[in-house]
Design a protein around this motif. Structure first.
Motif, PDB file in Angstrom:
ATOM      1  N   LYS A  57     -21.027 -23.338 -22.091  1.00 52.11           N
ATOM      2  CA  LYS A  57     -19.756 -23.628 -22.762  1.00 52.11           C
ATOM      3  C   LYS A  57     -19.546 -22.709 -23.962  1.00 52.11           C
ATOM      4  O   LYS A  57     -18.409 -22.278 -24.233  1.00 52.11           O
TER       5      LYS A  57
ATOM      6  N   GLN B  94     -21.449 -25.083 -30.949  1.00 53.63           N
ATOM      7  CA  GLN B  94     -20.404 -24.773 -29.972  1.00 53.63           C
ATOM      8  C   GLN B  94     -19.014 -24.938 -30.579  1.00 53.63           C
ATOM      9  O   GLN B  94     -18.128 -24.093 -30.382  1.00 53.63           O
TER      10      GLN B  94
ATOM     11  N   GLN C  81     -16.035 -21.866 -31.352  1.00 51.41           N
ATOM     12  CA  GLN C  81     -14.676 -21.889 -30.820  1.00 51.41           C
ATOM     13  C   GLN C  81     -13.637 -21.456 -31.849  1.00 51.41           C
ATOM     14  O   GLN C  81     -12.611 -20.854 -31.497  1.00 51.41           O
TER      15      GLN C  81
ATOM     16  N   CYS D  50     -18.309 -19.451 -22.676  1.00 55.35           N
ATOM     17  CA  CYS D  50     -16.963 -19.475 -22.109  1.00 55.35           C
ATOM     18  C   CYS D  50     -15.876 -19.763 -23.149  1.00 55.35           C
ATOM     19  O   CYS D  50     -14.735 -19.307 -23.000  1.00 55.35           O
ATOM     20  N   THR D  51     -16.211 -20.519 -24.172  1.00 55.78           N
ATOM     21  CA  THR D  51     -15.178 -20.983 -25.122  1.00 55.78           C
ATOM     22  C   THR D  51     -15.256 -20.297 -26.477  1.00 55.78           C
ATOM     23  O   THR D  51     -14.509 -20.664 -27.391  1.00 55.78           O
ATOM     24  N   SER D  52     -16.138 -19.346 -26.646  1.00 59.10           N
ATOM     25  CA  SER D  52     -16.266 -18.678 -27.943  1.00 59.10           C
ATOM     26  C   SER D  52     -15.004 -17.875 -28.241  1.00 59.10           C
ATOM     27  O   SER D  52     -14.364 -17.290 -27.349  1.00 59.10           O
TER      28      SER D  52
END
Length: 404
Positions: A327, A216, A220, A330-332
């Protein structure tokens, strides 16, 4: 030797060696390839004979305890369902021992495959996490194993003889009491053997979740096509490893189903039997060991609570993975990357269909929800039991008053 390839199994094998002394599981050293095949065959033959002696000891204990219960029931003149309940409870010692020996015999190869799967999973996870800084855990697996299994084993083995020796009554000889204590402790240690494998699965889930959290963080900050493709390959590898953990959990559950079902039945019936004798001795004969019986009931409940708590913790760790996937989505840095979108969709569908469930052949689940339901059921049977005893005492007093 599979323990040479796995640090997790090397940590768990000392506990499994203790369980093998009680003939609960085959010696871990019997699995794996060895050049001394004849010596291994002799050792396994000796262990089979030793397990047969343990089984004969359980039969001996069950038979003479049933005779002692019959004598005690006649002495106290409480010939009702007390004799039936006591005989069934003592007979479960033999039934559970037979089930455990047959389970070891027919599932010996399955247990060896479980050890191999754990070792291979650990090796593949370590290899997959090398690109992300390796595995980092706040508490070591050895410490958690000692805290959850080792400490409770010491407390239970040390407290059970002190609490149950006097409560066995005068109709059981000292030698028979010693053998009975051995059998009782042996049956209760099956719960801790189950806990060892649950902790192994939990540790694998934690390591896989840790690698997914590192993925993750990488998603990001990454916006290059080549790096995103490499990360998507790592995500797919994480997904495949999680599927292998799910299959491993299914094999472990299948292996322990017969003995864990009998253990829950044995402890529940033992609690009812002890409460019955507490009522008889307290209100009829003023026994001195009713407090010890309540402590034994508490020990039996805690011994069932421990696998439920550990299974629930493992399930909770497994259920945290969908939130990490959300997550990542949504946060990539590039959420519209086709390969990433397809990989997250497949991973999410797998999580919806492959639920981690510690069950006993579909009869019941081993988790905190079931433990709460079991407590309510036991208390309900205790209320019914006391009602029957009150009615029986009232009828006896009424008959005695008429005769006077």
């Amino acid at each position: 030797m599979v323990a040479q390839k796995s640090r997790l199994l090397a940590t768990a094998f000392p506990y499994l060696d203790i369980f093998s002394v009680f003939a609960l599981t085959p010696p871990p050293q019997s699995f794996g390839h060895t050049p001394h095949r004849r010596l291994r065959w002799y050792l396994m033959t000796g262990y089979v004979c030793y397990a047969g002696v343990i089984l004969a000891t359980v039969f001996f204990v069950s038979y003479f305890n049933i005779i002692a219960i019959d004598e005690e029931v006649l002495e106290y003149n409480v010939v009702d369902f007390t004799r039936v309940m006591g005989n069934i409870q003592k007979s479960l010692y033999s039934v559970m021992a037979i089930a455990n020996q047959l389970n070891m015999l027919f599932n010996y190869r399955r247990l060896g495959e479980i050890y191999k799967d754990i070792a291979n999973l650990e090796m593949d996870m370590d290899e997959a996490s090398q690109c992300f800084g390796g595995q980092r855990q706040r508490y070591s697996f050895r410490f958690r194993m000692a805290l959850c299994v080792g400490v409770w084993m010491i407390l239970m083995v040390g407290s059970m003889p002190r609490l149950t020796m006097t409560a066995m009554g005068p109709f059981v000889s000292t030698l028979l009491k010693i053998f009975t204590e051995f059998v009782m402790i042996m049956q209760q240690l099956k719960s801790l053997e189950y806990c060892v494998f649950v902790l192994l699965i939990h540790e694998l889930v934690l390591r896989l979740r840790h690698t997914l959290s590192q993925l993750q963080d990488e998603f990001q900050d990454c916006d290059q096509q080549d790096m995103l493709q490499a990360l998507c390959v790592a995500l797919k590898r994480n997904q495949l490893l999680l599927g292998r953990i799910w299959r491993l959990e299914g094999d472990v559950v299948s292996y322990f189903t017969p003995t864990m079902v009998l253990l829950f039945l044995l402890n529940g019936l033992t609690i009812l039997h002890m409460v019955n004798w507490v009522y008889i001795n307290k209100f009829l004969y003023d026994s001195c060991c009713h407090y010890e019986r309540f402590l034994v009931c508490s020990t039996l409940l805690v011994n069932l609570l421990l696998p439920c708590v550990l299974s629930q913790r493992c399930i909770n760790a497994y259920n945290c993975i969908p939130r990490i996937l959300h997550k990542i989505r949504c946060t990539s840095a590039d959420p519209n990357f086709a390969m990433l979108t397809r990989g997250l969709r497949e991973y999410s569908l797998q999580m919806e269909h492959l639920k981690l469930r510690f069950t006993c052949g579909g009869l019941f689940d081993i988790n905190l929800k079931y433990f709460g339901g079991m407590l309510v059921t036991i208390f309900g049977y205790i209320i019914i039991l006391i009602q029957f005893k009150v009615q029986a005492i009232a009828e006896d007093r009424y008959k005695s008053s008429i005769s006077v």
